[in-house]
Design a protein around this motif. Structure first.
Motif, PDB file in Angstrom:
ATOM      1  N   TYR A  60       0.866  -1.167   0.000  1.00 47.04           N
ATOM      2  CA  TYR A  60       0.000   0.000   0.000  1.00 47.04           C
ATOM      3  C   TYR A  60       0.907   1.223   0.000  1.00 47.04           C
ATOM      4  O   TYR A  60       2.069   1.151   0.388  1.00 47.04           O
TER       5      TYR A  60
ATOM      6  N   HIS B  96      -0.590  -6.865  -4.848  1.00 48.92           N
ATOM      7  CA  HIS B  96      -0.309  -7.969  -3.927  1.00 48.92           C
ATOM      8  C   HIS B  96       0.039  -9.223  -4.720  1.00 48.92           C
ATOM      9  O   HIS B  96      -0.287  -9.334  -5.909  1.00 48.92           O
TER      10      HIS B  96
ATOM     11  N   ARG C 178      -0.339 -10.655   4.741  1.00 48.94           N
ATOM     12  CA  ARG C 178      -1.696 -10.987   5.164  1.00 48.94           C
ATOM     13  C   ARG C 178      -1.864 -12.502   5.163  1.00 48.94           C
ATOM     14  O   ARG C 178      -1.700 -13.161   4.139  1.00 48.94           O
TER      15      ARG C 178
ATOM     16  N   TYR D 236     -13.193  -1.754   8.552  1.00 53.79           N
ATOM     17  CA  TYR D 236     -12.117  -1.693   9.535  1.00 53.79           C
ATOM     18  C   TYR D 236     -11.963  -0.256  10.048  1.00 53.79           C
ATOM     19  O   TYR D 236     -12.120   0.693   9.282  1.00 53.79           O
TER      20      TYR D 236
ATOM     21  N   TYR E 210     -12.988  -4.462  13.699  1.00 60.30           N
ATOM     22  CA  TYR E 210     -13.330  -5.019  12.384  1.00 60.30           C
ATOM     23  C   TYR E 210     -14.758  -5.546  12.416  1.00 60.30           C
ATOM     24  O   TYR E 210     -15.148  -6.246  13.340  1.00 60.30           O
TER      25      TYR E 210
ATOM     26  N   GLY F 156     -13.364  -9.894   4.207  1.00 58.86           N
ATOM     27  CA  GLY F 156     -12.156  -9.770   5.011  1.00 58.86           C
ATOM     28  C   GLY F 156     -11.035 -10.681   4.568  1.00 58.86           C
ATOM     29  O   GLY F 156     -10.032 -10.794   5.247  1.00 58.86           O
ATOM     30  N   GLY F 157     -11.191 -11.342   3.413  1.00 59.23           N
ATOM     31  CA  GLY F 157     -10.176 -12.286   2.970  1.00 59.23           C
ATOM     32  C   GLY F 157      -8.847 -11.629   2.643  1.00 59.23           C
ATOM     33  O   GLY F 157      -8.787 -10.432   2.380  1.00 59.23           O
ATOM     34  N   PRO F 158      -7.765 -12.417   2.615  1.00 58.63           N
ATOM     35  CA  PRO F 158      -6.409 -11.867   2.467  1.00 58.63           C
ATOM     36  C   PRO F 158      -6.081 -11.366   1.078  1.00 58.63           C
ATOM     37  O   PRO F 158      -5.063 -10.707   0.881  1.00 58.63           O
ATOM     38  N   THR F 159      -6.912 -11.678   0.074  1.00 57.98           N
ATOM     39  CA  THR F 159      -6.596 -11.209  -1.271  1.00 57.98           C
ATOM     40  C   THR F 159      -7.400  -9.978  -1.649  1.00 57.98           C
ATOM     41  O   THR F 159      -7.223  -9.431  -2.729  1.00 57.98           O
ATOM     42  N   TYR F 160      -8.291  -9.551  -0.773  1.00 56.66           N
ATOM     43  CA  TYR F 160      -9.131  -8.402  -1.101  1.00 56.66           C
ATOM     44  C   TYR F 160      -8.496  -7.117  -0.602  1.00 56.66           C
ATOM     45  O   TYR F 160      -8.134  -6.996   0.559  1.00 56.66           O
ATOM     46  N   GLU F 161      -8.376  -6.155  -1.506  1.00 50.83           N
ATOM     47  CA  GLU F 161      -7.759  -4.899  -1.113  1.00 50.83           C
ATOM     48  C   GLU F 161      -8.705  -4.106  -0.238  1.00 50.83           C
ATOM     49  O   GLU F 161      -9.926  -4.190  -0.357  1.00 50.83           O
ATOM     50  N   GLN F 162      -8.118  -3.328   0.646  1.00 47.80           N
ATOM     51  CA  GLN F 162      -8.886  -2.437   1.495  1.00 47.80           C
ATOM     52  C   GLN F 162      -8.888  -1.051   0.867  1.00 47.80           C
ATOM     53  O   GLN F 162      -7.860  -0.564   0.410  1.00 47.80           O
TER      54      GLN F 162
END
Lengths: 114, 115
Positions: A36, A49, A91, B33, B48, B98-104
């Motif tokens: 980021y 990512h 992550r 978040y 969260y 909330g998965g690890p591949t999804y960007e925030q």
């Protein structure tokens, strides 16, 4: 918890490539590597990512070492707008709770000279 | 489309007062978040929300902090009896899940100053 280490600051010239390194020697097999960036006075912005293979998108490229203990964010032609703090984050794909408790480090502050 | 919005953008309050910070996530995002960023520091996770599940409050620094999310959309972070150490930028982010591949996707933040 897996941690990342980045240089505090880097400098580049406009229109030159920039390679931002990140070390994550304790990375687990299910950790995704996220980058980021945070421009001044703004919230962080997703860059890219990856898990194992190198990745490219419109913003940057991510080169991941074969042993996954380090990665490099590549900005192909730096512009003044790329001056920001760049964060490298891991992550966890298995325990989502670990991701939420992760404290982002100080990142690398990138200065771009005209 | 519209991004994550937060209000107010700046808030100055006296020590001991209560404050409410608002976050409007991107429509359709189920994960939300809250983070805190003190001056010159990285982000610190606070709380969260994921869909209708019980929120993960493990990052809240004290019982003076609370948050709710109404109707799976707007969220409010409340700080009671504010202290000077609460001064920081409070950031809200949302993602599809909330998965690890999804960007925030982050909002611009609310800068809180406690005098």
């Amino acid at each position: 918890d897996a941690k990342t280490t980045q240089p505090n600051s880097m400098e580049s010239n406009e229109e030159e490539p920039v390679h931002l390194p990140c070390n994550h020697s304790t990375i687990s097999g299910t950790d995704y590597i996220h980058w980021y960036r945070q421009l001044p006075s703004q919230g962080p912005e997703y860059v890219i990512h990856g898990l194992t293979s190198n990745v490219n998108n419109r913003m940057a490229s991510l080169a991941i070492a074969e042993d996954r203990k380090s990665s490099t964010l590549i900005l192909h032609r730096a512009t003044l707008r790329d001056a920001a703090v760049y964060y490298c984050i891991l992550r966890d794909a298995i325990n989502a709770g670990n991701n939420r408790k992760l404290i982002w480090g100080l990142g690398t502050s990138l200065a771009v000279n005209p | 489309g519209a991004g994550v919005s937060q209000s107010p953008s700046n808030k100055v309050t006296e020590k001991g007062k209560d404050v409410e910070l608002r976050c409007d996530p991107i429509s359709g995002h189920t994960a939300l978040y809250w983070y805190r960023q003190s001056l010159g520091q990285g982000l610190e996770f606070l709380i969260y929300f994921q869909g209708n599940s019980a929120p993960d409050k493990s990052g809240l620094p004290s019982d003076r902090f609370s948050a709710e999310r109404t109707g799976g959309s707007v969220s409010t972070l409340t700080i009671q009896r504010t202290q000077q150490e609460d001064s920081a930028v409070y950031l809200c982010a949302s993602s599809w899940t909330g998965g690890p591949t999804y960007e925030q996707y982050f909002g611009p933040g609310t800068r809180l100053t406690v005098t």
